[in-house]
Motif scaffolding. Sequence first.
Motif, PDB file in Angstrom:
ATOM      1  N   UNK A  48      49.985 -46.556 -23.147  1.00 25.08           N
ATOM      2  CA  UNK A  48      51.423 -46.668 -22.912  1.00 25.08           C
ATOM      3  C   UNK A  48      52.207 -45.537 -23.583  1.00 25.08           C
ATOM      4  N   UNK A  49      51.806 -45.179 -24.807  1.00 22.49           N
ATOM      5  CA  UNK A  49      52.543 -44.139 -25.543  1.00 22.49           C
ATOM      6  C   UNK A  49      52.377 -42.770 -24.876  1.00 22.49           C
ATOM      7  N   UNK A  50      51.168 -42.432 -24.403  1.00 20.59           N
ATOM      8  CA  UNK A  50      50.889 -41.084 -23.862  1.00 20.59           C
ATOM      9  C   UNK A  50      51.084 -41.002 -22.363  1.00 20.59           C
ATOM     10  N   UNK A  51      51.143 -42.103 -21.657  1.00 21.57           N
ATOM     11  CA  UNK A  51      51.319 -42.097 -20.216  1.00 21.57           C
ATOM     12  C   UNK A  51      50.048 -41.832 -19.452  1.00 21.57           C
ATOM     13  N   UNK A  52      48.883 -41.993 -20.047  1.00 20.66           N
ATOM     14  CA  UNK A  52      47.623 -41.822 -19.337  1.00 20.66           C
ATOM     15  C   UNK A  52      47.091 -43.194 -18.961  1.00 20.66           C
ATOM     16  N   UNK A  53      46.056 -43.207 -18.141  1.00 20.62           N
ATOM     17  CA  UNK A  53      45.501 -44.489 -17.713  1.00 20.62           C
ATOM     18  C   UNK A  53      44.588 -45.057 -18.797  1.00 20.62           C
ATOM     19  N   UNK A  54      44.485 -46.364 -18.837  1.00 14.30           N
ATOM     20  CA  UNK A  54      43.605 -47.015 -19.799  1.00 14.30           C
ATOM     21  C   UNK A  54      42.147 -46.646 -19.528  1.00 14.30           C
ATOM     22  N   UNK A  55      41.801 -46.385 -18.257  1.00 13.87           N
ATOM     23  CA  UNK A  55      40.426 -46.007 -17.928  1.00 13.87           C
ATOM     24  C   UNK A  55      40.038 -44.721 -18.639  1.00 13.87           C
ATOM     25  N   UNK A  56      40.946 -43.771 -18.704  1.00  9.93           N
ATOM     26  CA  UNK A  56      40.655 -42.506 -19.376  1.00  9.93           C
ATOM     27  C   UNK A  56      40.416 -42.734 -20.861  1.00  9.93           C
ATOM     28  N   UNK A  57      41.265 -43.576 -21.476  1.00 11.27           N
ATOM     29  CA  UNK A  57      41.091 -43.849 -22.909  1.00 11.27           C
ATOM     30  C   UNK A  57      39.760 -44.562 -23.144  1.00 11.27           C
ATOM     31  N   UNK A  58      39.414 -45.568 -22.318  1.00 10.56           N
ATOM     32  CA  UNK A  58      38.155 -46.289 -22.495  1.00 10.56           C
ATOM     33  C   UNK A  58      36.963 -45.354 -22.303  1.00 10.56           C
ATOM     34  N   UNK A  59      37.083 -44.371 -21.333  1.00 12.65           N
ATOM     35  CA  UNK A  59      35.991 -43.424 -21.127  1.00 12.65           C
ATOM     36  C   UNK A  59      35.751 -42.605 -22.391  1.00 12.65           C
ATOM     37  N   UNK A  60      36.831 -42.238 -23.085  1.00  7.06           N
ATOM     38  CA  UNK A  60      36.679 -41.516 -24.340  1.00  7.06           C
ATOM     39  C   UNK A  60      36.032 -42.368 -25.418  1.00  7.06           C
ATOM     40  N   UNK A  61      36.382 -43.683 -25.468  1.00  5.53           N
ATOM     41  CA  UNK A  61      35.777 -44.585 -26.458  1.00  5.53           C
ATOM     42  C   UNK A  61      34.283 -44.695 -26.204  1.00  5.53           C
ATOM     43  N   UNK A  62      33.878 -44.830 -24.913  1.00  5.41           N
ATOM     44  CA  UNK A  62      32.454 -44.933 -24.593  1.00  5.41           C
ATOM     45  C   UNK A  62      31.704 -43.661 -25.001  1.00  5.41           C
ATOM     46  N   UNK A  63      32.335 -42.482 -24.822  1.00  6.86           N
ATOM     47  CA  UNK A  63      31.680 -41.230 -25.193  1.00  6.86           C
ATOM     48  C   UNK A  63      31.468 -41.166 -26.713  1.00  6.86           C
ATOM     49  N   UNK A  64      32.480 -41.656 -27.495  1.00 12.30           N
ATOM     50  CA  UNK A  64      32.335 -41.632 -28.956  1.00 12.30           C
ATOM     51  C   UNK A  64      31.251 -42.614 -29.421  1.00 12.30           C
ATOM     52  N   UNK A  65      31.197 -43.789 -28.808  1.00 13.30           N
ATOM     53  CA  UNK A  65      30.246 -44.804 -29.239  1.00 13.30           C
ATOM     54  C   UNK A  65      28.827 -44.506 -28.769  1.00 13.30           C
ATOM     55  N   UNK A  66      28.689 -43.660 -27.695  1.00 11.74           N
ATOM     56  CA  UNK A  66      27.341 -43.364 -27.193  1.00 11.74           C
ATOM     57  C   UNK A  66      26.587 -42.426 -28.117  1.00 11.74           C
ATOM     58  N   UNK A  67      27.308 -41.661 -28.922  1.00 12.78           N
ATOM     59  CA  UNK A  67      26.662 -40.769 -29.871  1.00 12.78           C
ATOM     60  C   UNK A  67      26.043 -39.536 -29.247  1.00 12.78           C
ATOM     61  N   UNK A  68      26.546 -39.072 -28.066  1.00 15.99           N
ATOM     62  CA  UNK A  68      25.981 -37.873 -27.437  1.00 15.99           C
ATOM     63  C   UNK A  68      26.362 -36.631 -28.234  1.00 15.99           C
ATOM     64  N   UNK A  69      25.549 -35.572 -28.092  1.00 10.28           N
ATOM     65  CA  UNK A  69      25.800 -34.323 -28.822  1.00 10.28           C
ATOM     66  C   UNK A  69      27.025 -33.609 -28.248  1.00 10.28           C
ATOM     67  N   UNK A  70      27.724 -32.838 -29.093  1.00 15.19           N
ATOM     68  CA  UNK A  70      28.880 -32.056 -28.602  1.00 15.19           C
ATOM     69  C   UNK A  70      28.430 -31.049 -27.533  1.00 15.19           C
ATOM     70  N   UNK A  71      29.330 -30.755 -26.597  1.00 15.18           N
ATOM     71  CA  UNK A  71      29.033 -29.783 -25.534  1.00 15.18           C
ATOM     72  C   UNK A  71      29.073 -28.356 -26.090  1.00 15.18           C
ATOM     73  N   UNK A  72      28.362 -27.424 -25.458  1.00  8.36           N
ATOM     74  CA  UNK A  72      28.411 -26.016 -25.914  1.00  8.36           C
ATOM     75  C   UNK A  72      29.835 -25.480 -25.868  1.00  8.36           C
ATOM     76  N   UNK A  73      30.073 -24.458 -26.681  1.00  6.15           N
ATOM     77  CA  UNK A  73      31.413 -23.865 -26.733  1.00  6.15           C
ATOM     78  C   UNK A  73      31.805 -23.350 -25.349  1.00  6.15           C
TER      79      UNK A  73
END
Length: 701
Positions: A48-73
Amino acid sequence: MAIPGEVRDQLAARFAVLLPHLNERQRRLALATEARLLGHGGVRLVAQVTGVSETTVRKGVFELESGIDPLPDGRIRRVGGGRLRAEAVDPLLLPALMGLVEPDERGDPESPLRWTTKSLRHLAAELSRQGHRVTAPTVSRLLKANGFSLQGTAKTLEGDQHPDRDAQFRYINVQVKEHQAAGEPVISVDAKKKEQLGLLPMGGREWRPHGEPVQVEDHSFWAGPNVETVVPYGIYDMTANTGWVNVGVDHDTAAFAVASIRRWWQARGQADYPSASRLLITADAGGSNSYRYRLWKAELAAFAAETGLMVMVCHFPPGTSKWNKIEHRLFSHITMNWRGRPLTSHQVVLNTIAATTTSAGLRVEAALDPDSYPTGVSVSRDQLQVLPITAHCERGAWNYSIAPKGGQAVSLRADQRAAARAQTMQLLANPRLTGMNSDELDALRARLAPAQEARAEQRRFVLRGGRRVATTGRSRALLSSSDEILITVIYLRQVCPQKVLCDLLGINPVTIGQAIKATRQLLDEQKISITPAVVRYFTRADDLRAWNTGTDPASHVPASPTRHALTDPNLTGMSRKALDAMLEKLIVPYAAAIEQRRHRKRGGNRRPGTRGGVFRQKITDGDRILATILYQRRLCTLDTLAELFNISRSTLWNAINDVLPILNNHGTAITPADHRYASAADLLASTDTPHEHPDPGKPAC
């Protein structure tokens, strides 16, 4: 548990400052981090504060909790992420594109693009027509990935090379080095493209205030009724690295080319090389300085005689003009110096050329040449052969030397040729040649003048395709309207053939022929007839010049010795005065009868482009009547008579058959002679007139 409003405000302030500096993936992970810290309801609050969809925020939460390695520069998405490329979705797209851009003989022969510019837009449209949906940017990416780029044509094909091409290059190089080592001048010459003056578009760009380009005409082929043109002819000193450009205002002729060399020598050459005895000129094989032009060599002979220099000329082989030093050491720099700048006046052209410099120290001078150099000037083969020109042992057509003196004739300059031509016109205006006095000739000129002007304007209209083209309004024609009338009168009077007129006036046959043809048409339109002379015509220019000193007032045109002897009263059975009267009476009806027969054979009027009824070169109408009279007199055999007139037996027999009906219709009785001669020599010996026996070895026509 409800999240306090103070936390909401802090999130909004923090996101407003941070998010604009992050990419897509970084923003998604930052939002997910805040949502995880807030706990239950954090995802909804952050969305609500940023005006993005909740799906986008949840996708970011799943990426953090999955523990995948950072992408190349430099990467935002993992490999294989995003939409598939067009060539992956449509495997036939790339082969279809290559089929369009390959050479025409390998591409699709039914494609409309075969004869269309292969732009990105056209390629994309053709691929879409074939069922491959693609855009122009995608086509650009595919072409670049497969090694294609935008390219123009490359001037590298030279066609068939002359077998002596390389040998001539080596010969020129040897001659240049030898002359330079001896301290003799070596120049490279050529003419630059003719330029129109005015506010006309010029190629190239130059720095100007933004939005203030020079305003020029939108079309370069028309700039008003009085536009001037310039013809820059350059002389490049290969030793001193200096240029001299003669800016002409007339035609680029051989006379203009040599006049440019003469002006360079007078302005710079004799000062830079005071002890010079030779001059080496390297030139192209074509243009105004072509090795085929007799006028170029004749003018150089006059220049050599004036300066006392031994002039050596070496021409580059055909098709190799870009190896001429002047092209890339002088003309290229002049072209770059006036790029994007309209040439508005002669002074602008001179100043722009003179301001041309290079880092290698090139210095250029320019001068305006206001003289006239008309086209159509001719030098005969005989005139060329007596000039002191020596062909070199190696490729003499391209390499030759011209001595400052020697030979059997003195070559004339262009202005001297014009003066000699004016004197010849006065000679041709003699009433004994024209058959009319000066007042009658002037009256004929005045009568035809309006029609000549109308014809000239009509011709200009046809040549320019109905457009109004640039013209200076100055008449630089080699022959004036009055001169054309005089030449046509002389020609129709059968005083001499075209070849004699060409030799007398120094004009090529094309110019003479066009003048006679056009004037003859005007005479026919106004029903003006020119009666041919009843005596023989001149077959050599020298004969006519020699006659100019004669004093015989009895005849309009003196005959050659042999044919004049054939008018002896002992042969014709009548006095020369009576013979002239008979010829005067018969020549017009004879010409009318011949024209009527030709009209009947060709089925209509005379067709444009033919000789227009011009008399034959070997025998005139008066000769035909005289030959018939002698034949009727039975003085000799037909073969002997053909030998006397220097024509073939068949030609003479046809002429006799044409004249006999005219004699019969006018009731002219010819009395046979008392004596018959066995040979032409016996017949001529019986006359009292000095004569020359015809050359039996000369072929009859």
